[in-house]
Write a protein that holds these residues in place. Sequence first.
Motif, mmCIF file in Angstrom:
data_model
loop_
_atom_site.group_PDB
_atom_site.id
_atom_site.type_symbol
_atom_site.label_atom_id
_atom_site.label_comp_id
_atom_site.label_asym_id
_atom_site.label_seq_id
_atom_site.Cartn_x
_atom_site.Cartn_y
_atom_site.Cartn_z
ATOM 1 N N LEU A 235 0.760 -1.162 -0.006
ATOM 2 C CA LEU A 235 0.002 -0.148 0.022
ATOM 3 C C LEU A 235 0.964 1.344 0.089
ATOM 4 C CD1 LEU A 235 -2.390 -1.260 2.701
ATOM 5 C CD2 LEU A 235 -3.054 -0.671 0.108
ATOM 6 N N SER A 236 0.325 2.170 -0.523
ATOM 7 C CA SER A 236 1.008 3.538 -0.395
ATOM 8 C C SER A 236 0.599 4.181 0.860
ATOM 9 C CB SER A 236 0.455 4.610 -1.467
ATOM 10 O OG SER A 236 0.526 5.895 -1.373
ATOM 11 N N ASP A 237 1.693 5.153 1.046
ATOM 12 C CA ASP A 237 1.168 6.059 2.302
ATOM 13 C C ASP A 237 0.631 7.370 1.468
ATOM 14 O OD1 ASP A 237 3.610 7.084 1.039
ATOM 15 O OD2 ASP A 237 4.099 8.465 2.432
ATOM 16 N N TRP A 238 0.036 8.082 2.451
ATOM 17 C CA TRP A 238 -0.868 9.360 2.101
ATOM 18 C C TRP A 238 -0.050 10.441 2.576
ATOM 19 C CZ3 TRP A 238 -6.575 9.179 1.908
ATOM 20 C CH2 TRP A 238 -7.333 7.953 1.570
ATOM 21 N N ASP A 239 -0.002 11.498 1.594
ATOM 22 C CA ASP A 239 0.743 12.851 1.951
ATOM 23 C C ASP A 239 0.254 13.879 0.904
ATOM 24 O OD1 ASP A 239 1.687 15.096 2.719
ATOM 25 O OD2 ASP A 239 4.033 14.287 2.901
ATOM 26 N N PHE A 240 -1.249 14.319 1.315
ATOM 27 C CA PHE A 240 -1.665 15.291 0.360
ATOM 28 C C PHE A 240 -1.115 16.728 0.574
ATOM 29 C CE2 PHE A 240 -4.207 11.829 -0.068
ATOM 30 C CZ PHE A 240 -4.969 11.803 -1.369
ATOM 31 N N GLU A 241 -0.379 16.847 1.436
ATOM 32 C CA GLU A 241 0.357 18.074 1.935
ATOM 33 C C GLU A 241 1.595 18.436 1.043
ATOM 34 O OE1 GLU A 241 -2.450 18.477 4.797
ATOM 35 O OE2 GLU A 241 -1.102 16.739 4.589
ATOM 36 N N ALA A 242 2.220 17.146 0.658
ATOM 37 C CA ALA A 242 3.118 17.199 -0.205
ATOM 38 C C ALA A 242 2.873 17.777 -1.777
ATOM 39 C CB ALA A 242 3.861 15.722 -0.351
ATOM 40 N N GLU A 243 4.049 18.090 -2.475
ATOM 41 C CA GLU A 243 3.846 18.570 -4.019
ATOM 42 C C GLU A 243 4.626 17.697 -4.794
ATOM 43 O OE1 GLU A 243 2.369 20.327 -6.766
ATOM 44 O OE2 GLU A 243 1.740 20.850 -4.750
ATOM 45 N N PRO A 244 4.234 17.237 -5.823
ATOM 46 C CA PRO A 244 2.919 16.576 -5.739
ATOM 47 C C PRO A 244 2.339 15.727 -4.760
ATOM 48 C CG PRO A 244 4.116 15.388 -7.014
ATOM 49 C CD PRO A 244 4.941 16.084 -6.557
ATOM 50 N N PRO A 245 0.880 15.837 -4.246
ATOM 51 C CA PRO A 245 0.426 15.171 -3.092
ATOM 52 C C PRO A 245 0.257 13.662 -3.775
ATOM 53 C CG PRO A 245 -1.324 16.243 -4.463
ATOM 54 C CD PRO A 245 -0.144 16.752 -5.193
ATOM 55 N N ARG A 246 0.349 12.633 -2.740
ATOM 56 C CA ARG A 246 0.183 11.298 -3.181
ATOM 57 C C ARG A 246 -0.693 10.602 -2.115
ATOM 58 N NH1 ARG A 246 5.353 12.247 -0.577
ATOM 59 N NH2 ARG A 246 5.411 10.793 1.610
ATOM 60 N N GLY A 247 -1.262 9.465 -2.829
ATOM 61 C CA GLY A 247 -2.009 8.696 -1.901
ATOM 62 C C GLY A 247 -2.952 7.923 -2.922
ATOM 63 N N ASP A 248 -2.830 6.520 -2.604
ATOM 64 C CA ASP A 248 -3.628 5.467 -3.249
ATOM 65 C C ASP A 248 -4.083 4.522 -2.431
ATOM 66 O OD1 ASP A 248 -0.734 4.264 -4.997
ATOM 67 O OD2 ASP A 248 -1.735 3.458 -3.303
ATOM 68 N N LEU A 249 -5.009 3.588 -2.799
ATOM 69 C CA LEU A 249 -5.594 2.413 -2.329
ATOM 70 C C LEU A 249 -5.734 1.340 -3.112
ATOM 71 C CD1 LEU A 249 -8.820 2.214 -2.985
ATOM 72 C CD2 LEU A 249 -9.070 4.063 -1.569
ATOM 73 N N LEU A 250 -5.792 0.191 -2.359
ATOM 74 C CA LEU A 250 -6.195 -0.999 -3.119
ATOM 75 C C LEU A 250 -7.419 -1.519 -2.943
ATOM 76 C CD1 LEU A 250 -2.953 -3.139 -2.626
ATOM 77 C CD2 LEU A 250 -3.415 -2.120 -4.579
ATOM 78 N N ARG A 251 -8.323 -1.741 -4.000
ATOM 79 C CA ARG A 251 -9.639 -1.934 -3.942
ATOM 80 C C ARG A 251 -9.811 -3.478 -4.432
ATOM 81 N NH1 ARG A 251 -14.209 1.982 -6.158
ATOM 82 N NH2 ARG A 251 -13.710 2.617 -3.839
ATOM 83 N N LEU A 252 -10.427 -4.407 -3.663
ATOM 84 C CA LEU A 252 -10.613 -5.675 -3.829
ATOM 85 C C LEU A 252 -11.864 -6.083 -4.446
ATOM 86 C CD1 LEU A 252 -9.578 -8.640 -3.702
ATOM 87 C CD2 LEU A 252 -10.306 -8.605 -1.181
#
Length: 263
Positions: A235-252
């Motif tokens: 899984l990804s970590d999330w950081d929407f403060e970053a530039e560019p922001p990052r964040g994802d999830l896995l959908r089963l």
Amino acid sequence: MLPDAAAAGPAALPQFAELRAPADWRRIDLLSDLHLSPDTPATFEALARHLGETAAEAVFLLGDIFEVWVGDDARHDPFEAQCVALLRTASRRLQLFFMAGNRDFLVGPDMLADCGMQGLADPTVLNAFGQRWLLTHGDALCLEDTAYQAFRAQVRSPAWQAALLAKPLAERREIGRQMRAASQAQQADQELWADLDAEACRQWLRAAGCAAMIHGHTHRPREHDLGDGLKRHVLSDWDFEAEPPRGDLLRLRRAGLRRIALA
């Protein structure tokens, strides 16, 4: 405290808890490593948006959802209370599951109850859509980092946790701040980051009767082929403060596992 099957020793095979998905589930979202704190309002809003919009019947939070957690009595403070309100609202429309990470292993039954979340042991086998998926935060399998494994064994012990929780909240917050600073200093040196041990992952998967593992912790999202039909999905970590922001999830889903970018 949440049960932790791997705390007895990283080299030993743990007991594997099991959870069977209800027959009416069609989508399951899995995410981890949001590291929520008062300093991450954009990440908090991203989580709020997703929990309010997702079509999934269940969301699995696989550890380090909070940057630091020093005891359930902290849940009444302003930011923590905001998190409780968000999760409680989400729990009214979908099922929430929480597995402790290395930052929030002190989340306990009071916090779970207030948020409407069900606690998960680490590791847990999720039986969904005709397959068995091994869920773990991942830190128990970073065997090369022997210093961390010794620290992990210490802080997961009931005696250490009882001694910490007996301290005043303000003192626990200062201890948490110091631990967070030490962790961030280590993360600044990428060479110190140990990945999950491949052979240990294969041993866990075979013992659990699973072909695939889903975990977080490393902040290195990708799929690893472990051989013999075994895989691990990170899984990804999330950081929407970053530039560019990052964040994802896995959908089963019944059709399989898909990575969804939210940033």
